[in-house]
Every structure is written in structure tokens, then in C-alpha cells.
Design an enzyme around this catalytic site. Structure first.
Site, short mmCIF file in Angstrom:
data_model
loop_
_atom_site.label_atom_id
_atom_site.label_comp_id
_atom_site.label_asym_id
_atom_site.label_seq_id
_atom_site.Cartn_x
_atom_site.Cartn_y
_atom_site.Cartn_z
CB THR A 1 -1.49 -14.09 -0.14
OG1 THR A 1 -2.06 -14.29 -1.43
CG2 THR A 1 -2.30 -14.86 0.89
CB SER B 1 -1.01 0.01 1.16
OG SER B 1 -0.45 -0.49 2.32
CD GLU C 1 0.89 -3.55 15.48
OE1 GLU C 1 0.71 -2.34 15.18
OE2 GLU C 1 0.91 -4.46 14.63
CB SER D 1 3.34 -7.76 4.45
OG SER D 1 3.98 -6.51 4.37
CG ASN E 1 -0.16 3.94 10.90
OD1 ASN E 1 -0.10 3.30 9.86
ND2 ASN E 1 0.01 3.40 12.09
I1 8IG Z 1 -0.33 0.92 6.71
O1 8IG Z 1 0.41 0.51 12.60
C1 8IG Z 1 -0.04 -0.01 8.44
N1 8IG Z 1 0.09 -1.32 8.50
N2 8IG Z 1 0.80 -4.02 12.23
N3 8IG Z 1 0.60 -1.72 12.42
C2 8IG Z 1 0.60 -2.85 11.66
N4 8IG Z 1 0.45 -2.81 10.34
C3 8IG Z 1 0.26 -1.61 9.77
C4 8IG Z 1 0.23 -0.43 10.49
C5 8IG Z 1 0.40 -0.49 11.89
N5 8IG Z 1 0.02 0.58 9.63
#
Ligand code: 8IG
Length: 276
Positions: free
Chosen positions: A97, A43, A197, A216, A239
Site C-alpha cells: 500500500t 516494481s 518530482e 515507498s 529512470n
Molecule cells: I519506478 O523518478 C520510480 N518511482 N518519486 N520518482 C519517484 N518515484 C519513482 C520514480 C521517480 N521512478
């Protein structure tokens, strides 16, 4: 014994045979018999496919053995063959996947094994992820320097002992930094997901030496190394990880941050790939 092992490896029930089948379909449909480099675009990174070079062919992932079209927004579902200006052929895998889909770890790493069967010597793994270092504002791309695999799983089957020292090739990271010397790096922590989390889990990851949290890449990197490929890992921090910022996480905001950063990081990735 060697012969027996070879037969075993070629057995139609092994994941390697499925990857070989997939590679045949890709070679057929693209008319490119060997790809040099493969990329999985997570992404935020999808636009890079348009900037790497000239698209020779685009195949719906569902047409390739072992692949299923992805249902997650922000993840496209095609496999593209791209001819780069330097003459190299890149295979761009826009279908991933995730471990949390519960299709098994074989399904998770099938794309990587297919890339290897297509001839790729370099595997570029990208993702969107949460940041633990609080100076990483949403939209920051970072190099993955190592990982903590918290999935309690492995893509390796049987007594397959694979060295993971320098899994995220320091040579390739150095090349990436020649393109952007400001690129920071960190240890990627793969959680199962699909929930984000808790703040306590983020603190645990931090205490264990992690800097990036995601769902992933680590399992894929292990399979890539098993297949003899060199791995470059890049995370787009969309983020701050839960509890690092007082704001709660929303999937919508994560997608939006990815979309904002996409043109910049895609151009960066295209330049890096040209230099590999
Ligand atoms: I975009 O804050 C994305 N993928 N585990 N934690 C996890 N996966 C994510 C996060 C995140 N942000």
C-alpha cells in the site's frame, strides 16, 4: 502500568493487534508457524520470489486481515511462504500500500508489522525508483544507505521515540556487497507522489543529500525498526530522476526498464537473501 500497557498493545483497535490477526492467518494457511525473513517486492523485483526457494503456499493478499489487493500494474497481490535451501522460511509480500493511496500510514506499514508478527527478524524492502546520480543507468540496483522522509508523516503513534541510526543495517549492506561488490548505495528520498518530482524538487532532494527518489520504503523501514527488525533496502533505478536526464518520465518506460532488469536483479536478490 506494565500490565496496562500490555493490554493496550493487545487491544483490538491497535495496528499491532491487526498484524497479529494477519500473522495468525498466514501461519494457518502456510502451516509455517515462524518465518525468519520477510521481503516486500516492489516494481522490478517480483521475479525474485521464484528464485529464493520452494514456494510452500501462496495466499491472495485480500484473504489476510488488513491487506487489500493492489491495483497498480507491476505490483502483484499475493503473500508467499518460501522454504529456502538453508532451511529458513521467507515470507514474500507482493502487495504494497503506497502512502499516496490515502489509506493512512497504518495501512502503508501493515505488511511490515505483519512480517514482524510472523517472527521475521530481517525485513528486505525493495522498490523501483528514480536515480539522481547520473551514472546510474536504468536497470541499476542500488543499496539504500539512509533515507530522507519527505512525507511529513510517521508510522509511529504517540510518544514513540525510536532511534534510526543505522536504520538500513550496515551489517546487511556488507553482506549484500559480498555477493556483488559493485553494488553502489545512496540515500533514498520518499516523496508522497503519485506524481513524479519536478526538476526543481529533484535538485532540492540532491541538495539535501538524496540520491534516489521514490514513493515507498522510508515509512516501512521506520515501522520495521520499531518492530525490532533489521532492514535491508534495495532500489532498482528504472529512470533518471526528472531533470537529471533531458528525457521526460513515462510510467510505461519505467515499467519496461523494470522488466528488462528483472531477471538479473531477481537473481542477485535471491543470492543476497540466501546469505542473510
Ligand atoms: I519506478 O523518478 C520510480 N518511482 N518519486 N520518482 C519517484 N518515484 C519513482 C520514480 C521517480 N521512478
Amino acid at each position: 502500568l506494565r500490565r496496562q500497557r500490555q493490554m493496550c498493545i493487545r487491544d483490538s483497535h491497535t495496528p499491532f493487534a491487526l498484524a497479529t490477526d494477519a500473522a495468525k492467518v498466514i501461519a494457518d494457511q502456510t502451516s509455517i508457524s515462524r518465518h525468519d525473513i520477510a521481503l516486500t517486492l516492489g516494481s522490478g523485483w517480483a521475479k525474485a520470489a521464484d528464485l529464493i526457494g520452494e514456494t510452500i503456499a501462496e495466499i491472495p493478499a485480500g484473504d489476510v486481515p488488513g491487506f487489500a489487493s493492489s491495483g497498480v500494474p507491476g505490483h502483484t497481490g499475493t503473500i508467499r511462504s518460501i522454504k529456502m535451501a538453508n532451511g529458513k522460511h521467507a515470507l514474500v509480500i507482493g502487495a504494497r500500500t503506497h502512502f499516496y493511496e490515502d489509506k493512512g500510514v497504518r495501512a502503508v506499514v501493515h505488511s511490515v508489522r505483519t512480517a514482524a508478527a510472523c517472527g521475521a527478524k530481517v525485513m528486505v524492502l525493495t522498490n523501483g525508483a528514480g536515480g539522481i546520480k547520473d551514472h546510474w543507468t536504468p536497470g541499476t540496483p542500488v543499496l539504500i544507505s539512509d533515507h530522507l522522509n519527505l512525507t511529513a508523516s510517521s508510522p509511529l503513534e504517540g510518544a514513540t521515540f525510536i532511534d534510526l541510526t543505522d536504520l538500513y543495517s550496515s551489517r546487511l549492506r556488507d553482506i549484500a556487497r559480498t555477493i556483488d561488490p559493485t553494488l553502489d548505495e545512496g540515500v533514498y528520498v520518499q516523496f508522497r507522489g503519485p506524481h513524479y518530482e519536478t526538476p526543481a524538487e529533484v535538485q532540492m532532494a540532491k541538495t539535501m543529500g538524496g540520491h534516489i527518489v521514490g514513493m515507498s520504503t522510508a515509512l516501512e523501514a521506520i515501522a520495521a525498526r520499531e518492530a525490532g527488525m533489521e532492514v535491508l533496502g534495495l532500489s532498482l533505478i528504472t529512470n533518471l530522476a526528472a531533470g537529471i536526464s533531458p528525457e521526460p518520465l513515462s510510467h510505461k518506460e519505467v515499467i519496461e526498464a523494470g522488466q528488462m532488469a528483472e531477471p538479473v536483479i531477481s537473481a542477485l536478490l535471491a543470492k543476497i537473501v540466501a546469505a542473510l
